[in-house]
Scaffold this active site. Structure first.
Site, mmCIF file in Angstrom:
data_model
loop_
_atom_site.group_PDB
_atom_site.id
_atom_site.type_symbol
_atom_site.label_atom_id
_atom_site.label_comp_id
_atom_site.label_asym_id
_atom_site.label_seq_id
_atom_site.Cartn_x
_atom_site.Cartn_y
_atom_site.Cartn_z
ATOM 1 N N HIS A 1 7.310 5.913 -18.084
ATOM 2 C CA HIS A 1 8.411 6.183 -19.005
ATOM 3 C C HIS A 1 9.378 4.997 -19.140
ATOM 4 C CE1 HIS A 1 7.925 10.752 -17.953
ATOM 5 N NE2 HIS A 1 6.988 10.319 -18.763
HETATM 6 C C1 LIG Z 1 -0.418 7.047 -19.208
HETATM 7 C C2 LIG Z 1 0.814 7.608 -19.836
HETATM 8 C C3 LIG Z 1 1.160 8.936 -19.598
HETATM 9 C C4 LIG Z 1 2.306 9.476 -20.179
HETATM 10 N N1 LIG Z 1 2.541 10.812 -20.067
HETATM 11 C C5 LIG Z 1 3.520 11.372 -20.817
HETATM 12 C C6 LIG Z 1 3.650 12.773 -20.903
HETATM 13 O O1 LIG Z 1 2.868 13.537 -20.333
HETATM 14 N N2 LIG Z 1 4.658 13.283 -21.659
HETATM 15 C C7 LIG Z 1 5.547 12.479 -22.311
HETATM 16 O O2 LIG Z 1 6.473 13.008 -22.942
HETATM 17 N N3 LIG Z 1 5.444 11.135 -22.233
HETATM 18 C C8 LIG Z 1 4.432 10.570 -21.549
HETATM 19 N N4 LIG Z 1 4.273 9.226 -21.543
HETATM 20 C C9 LIG Z 1 5.292 8.395 -22.205
HETATM 21 C C10 LIG Z 1 5.243 8.443 -23.734
HETATM 22 O O3 LIG Z 1 3.917 8.551 -24.193
HETATM 23 C C11 LIG Z 1 5.925 7.190 -24.283
HETATM 24 O O4 LIG Z 1 7.278 7.152 -23.852
HETATM 25 C C12 LIG Z 1 5.934 7.125 -25.788
HETATM 26 O O5 LIG Z 1 4.633 7.300 -26.303
HETATM 27 C C13 LIG Z 1 6.504 5.789 -26.233
HETATM 28 O O6 LIG Z 1 6.503 5.732 -27.628
HETATM 29 P P1 LIG Z 1 6.843 4.369 -28.367
HETATM 30 O O7 LIG Z 1 6.741 4.652 -29.825
HETATM 31 O O8 LIG Z 1 8.106 3.822 -27.825
HETATM 32 O O9 LIG Z 1 5.695 3.350 -27.907
HETATM 33 P P2 LIG Z 1 4.128 3.480 -28.009
HETATM 34 O O10 LIG Z 1 3.718 4.881 -28.281
HETATM 35 O O11 LIG Z 1 3.576 2.828 -26.797
HETATM 36 O O12 LIG Z 1 3.751 2.659 -29.313
HETATM 37 C C14 LIG Z 1 3.836 1.273 -29.448
HETATM 38 C C15 LIG Z 1 2.710 0.854 -30.393
HETATM 39 O O13 LIG Z 1 2.951 -0.462 -30.850
HETATM 40 C C16 LIG Z 1 1.751 -1.207 -30.784
HETATM 41 N N5 LIG Z 1 2.131 -2.606 -30.640
HETATM 42 C C17 LIG Z 1 2.748 -3.169 -29.575
HETATM 43 N N6 LIG Z 1 2.977 -4.469 -29.820
HETATM 44 C C18 LIG Z 1 2.523 -4.723 -31.067
HETATM 45 C C19 LIG Z 1 2.472 -5.890 -31.872
HETATM 46 N N7 LIG Z 1 2.998 -7.029 -31.448
HETATM 47 N N8 LIG Z 1 1.897 -5.804 -33.097
HETATM 48 C C20 LIG Z 1 1.382 -4.630 -33.546
HETATM 49 N N9 LIG Z 1 1.385 -3.489 -32.815
HETATM 50 C C21 LIG Z 1 1.961 -3.540 -31.589
HETATM 51 C C22 LIG Z 1 1.052 -0.641 -29.563
HETATM 52 O O14 LIG Z 1 -0.308 -0.962 -29.561
HETATM 53 C C23 LIG Z 1 1.346 0.835 -29.714
HETATM 54 O O15 LIG Z 1 0.400 1.479 -30.528
HETATM 55 C C24 LIG Z 1 3.150 8.644 -20.967
HETATM 56 C C25 LIG Z 1 2.804 7.311 -21.214
HETATM 57 C C26 LIG Z 1 1.645 6.794 -20.662
HETATM 58 C C27 LIG Z 1 1.276 5.360 -20.960
#
Ligand SMILES: Cc1cc2nc3c(=O)[nH]c(=O)nc-3n(C[C@H](O)[C@H](O)[C@H](O)COP(=O)(O)OP(=O)(O)OC[C@H]3O[C@@H](n4cnc5c(N)ncnc54)[C@H](O)[C@@H]3O)c2cc1C
Length: 542
Positions: free
Chosen positions: A479
């Protein structure tokens, strides 16, 4: 010197909005901004299409932990509070981002988290302000009520499996003095109960499935996968375009209105730093032209630590027994294929609890995830003996870390320091959390199922030894947040409308904008943030 001028970038694609990253947040933006048909949107994702079948089977998250085709597979620097160990940091790199590889638990945090955000000067982010966005996103299986929405894109469901151990855990928690709570996302979080998951009829409801699939046929939305954004291009201090690498070719996309960075808590600050927005001395050191000296970019990194207690079970009813037995494994697979039920619907926790380690606290400071299997390391082979796991997660760590680029090369993984267990409050909460968890595990309802505590073992009882176990084995609950923190102080990166301070035409919308870490799992809060951001962006578009 690496320059950032758009003039030298040549011609390419042009859209109203360019969204960088198709993760939990980015898919929401792509859907909502293209919904009224008035704006064109380009969504860039560094990873591939979400075709890997394990993405869509809940228990498949165990297979994706170390699956490099869909995972950035980061590592922290050696962590001083964890005996110098480097901690593995999976992050989704695929349509859906981390919501395609996460543990599926649907938890919003506490009302007080958002009221604290508002109290810190973030008008419009109190619980009453954000609740409508949680509801707007939600398609709650139990129907709508004061706290829940029905008919939204994100399906939230009850677990589709009966498991005596998970039920015994909830009963044991009640016996240990923790009240039963049928809904961790309702009036109050405190208590013991069953988690709901982001699933629909036994399949994962990632943000790609929930938000992108319904929108992908729209003529004004273009989705580019395997497209790694390398730097933002500026005219003065106005973001105008983006350079990205796709299948070996460097391409440019221009944004008529805005660039929306949704690359997650590690990659968003990395992209800003690579683009010249960050601490001046860091950028200079890597020969990057400074667009804005923004010392807060990459600061304030926070994460949840988890410390797992592993119990040997007296009955062959754990997932270890099912997965390690050829026939039982096949039967579980068949049950899932036919009914979308059974052990393959298990997420990162079945039941759990939120409690206070100190009665003087206003709200819970520890979350327990209970799961009917055991392994040495998440994503690795299950134990050959019957076992189950309950982990302690301190909800509001005080420890703060940082994210900094290692070089001007966008392909180089960033330097991640979390500084787990850096403060006495954090160490105390983990020790006390483990003591309370042990009381639950010894309560009458669980007793018949327990042979003994395999790890850390009943000889580990002093504060010093318990803390030693946390240091030797603690790892992330995945997280990370707050590396482009919202606020109005000198180190805040974005304002209350998520615009990067000092820059025009650029917002950050993802886990990195959280002023501080919420008391729970972070996927639902990130989706809420993106729902709210979409409204603000559309309002600002006029
Ligand atoms: C293994 C795991 C288990 C988890 N379990 C839970 C759970 O059970 N419940 C829960 O609520 N949360 C959970 N989380 C946390 C939750 O999933 C994340 O906090 C949330 O998905 C983050 O969302 P985000 O949009 O900030 O980033 P992300 O969903 O990580 O999205 C970022 C995206 O940007 C893309 N990206 C990055 N850099 C670039 C670039 N330079 N150019 C183009 N694309 C790029 C990445 O590939 C990715 O697709 C978990 C996370 C993980 C990894």
């Amino acid at each position: 010197m690496v320059g950032n001028g758009v003039a030298s970038a040549g011609t390419g694609l042009e859209f109203d909005y360019v969204v960088v990253g198709a993760g939990s947040a980015g898919c929401v933006l792509a859907n909502r901004l293209s919904e009224n048909g008035r704006h064109s949107v380009l969504l860039l994702e560094a990873g591939p299409v979400d075709k890997n079948i394990w993405i869509h089977v809940p228990l498949g998250y165990g297979k994706l932990f170390k699956e490099k085709t869909v995972n950035w597979m980061y590592q922290t620097e050696p962590e001083p509070g964890l005996d110098g160990r480097s901690v593995f940091q999976p992050r989704g790199k695929v349509l859906g981002g981390s919501s395609s590889i996460n543990g599926l638990l649907y938890v919003r945090g506490q009302h007080e988290d958002y009221d604290r955000w508002r109290q810190r000067g973030n008008a419009g982010w109190g619980f009453e302000d954000v609740l409508p966005y949680f509801k707007k996103a939600e398609n709650q299986q139990r129907g709508a009520d004061d706290y829940h929405g029905a008919g939204g894109p994100l399906s939230v469901s009850d677990w589709r499996h009966d498991d005596p151990l998970s039920e015994a855990f909830v009963k044991a928690a009640v016996e240990a003095g923790i009240p039963y709570n049928p809904d961790f996302n309702g009036a109050t979080q405190e208590g013991a109960g069953f988690f709901q998951t982001t699933t629909r009829r036994g399949r994962r409801a990632s943000s790609a499935v929930s938000y992108l699939r319904p929108a992908k046929g729209r003529g004004n939305l273009r989705i580019e996968t395997d497209a790694h954004a390398q730097r933002i291009l500026f005219e003065g201090r106005r973001a105008r375009g983006l350079e990205f690498r796709q299948r070996g070719e460097v391409r440019v996309a221009r944004a008529r209105k805005e660039i929306l960075v949704s690359s997650g808590a590690y990659n968003s600050p990395q992209l800003l730093q690579l683009s010249g927005i960050g601490p001046a001395e860091l950028l200079k050191g890597h020969g990057i032209e400074i667009v804005l000296d923004a010392p807060g970019v990459g600061n304030d990194l926070q994460d949840h630590l988890q410390v797992r207690l592993i119990m040997r079970c007296s009955q062959r009813i754990t997932l270890n027994d099912i997965i390690n037995h050829p026939l039982r494994r096949v039967l579980a697979g068949a049950r899932y294929a036919a009914l979308r039920k059974g052990p393959l619907t298990i997420a990162a926790g079945t039941s759990g609890a939120f409690f206070k380690t100190d009665p003087r606290l206003a709200t819970p400071d520890v979350q327990i995830h209970f799961i009917p299997f055991s392994t040495d390391k998440m994503g690795e082979k299950l134990h050959t003996y019957s076992g189950f796991t309950a982990s302690v997660c301190q909800l509001r760590p005080e420890s703060r870390g940082s994210l900094r680029i290692r070089s001007a090369d966008p392909a180089a993984p960033p330097e991640i320091r979390i500084n787990y267990l850096a403060t006495e409050t954090d160490r105390r909460a983990n020790i006390d959390g483990i003591r309370i968890l042990r009381k639950i595990l010894a309560a009458p309802s669980l007793k018949p199922y327990v042979v003994d505590e395999a790890y850390p073992g009943s000889n580990v009882t002093s504060d010093e030894d318990i803390l030693g176990y946390c240091r030797q084995t603690g790892s992330t609950v995945y997280h990370p947040t707050s590396t482009c923190r919202m606020g109005d102080d000198g180190l805040a990166v974005v304002d209350q409308r998520l615009r990067v301070r000092g820059i025009e035409g650029l917002r950050v919308v993802d886990a990195s904008i959280m002023p501080d870490l919420i008391s729970g799992n972070t996927n639902a809060p990130v989706i809420m943030i993106a729902e709210k951001a979409s409204d603000m962006i559309l309002q600002d578009a006029g």
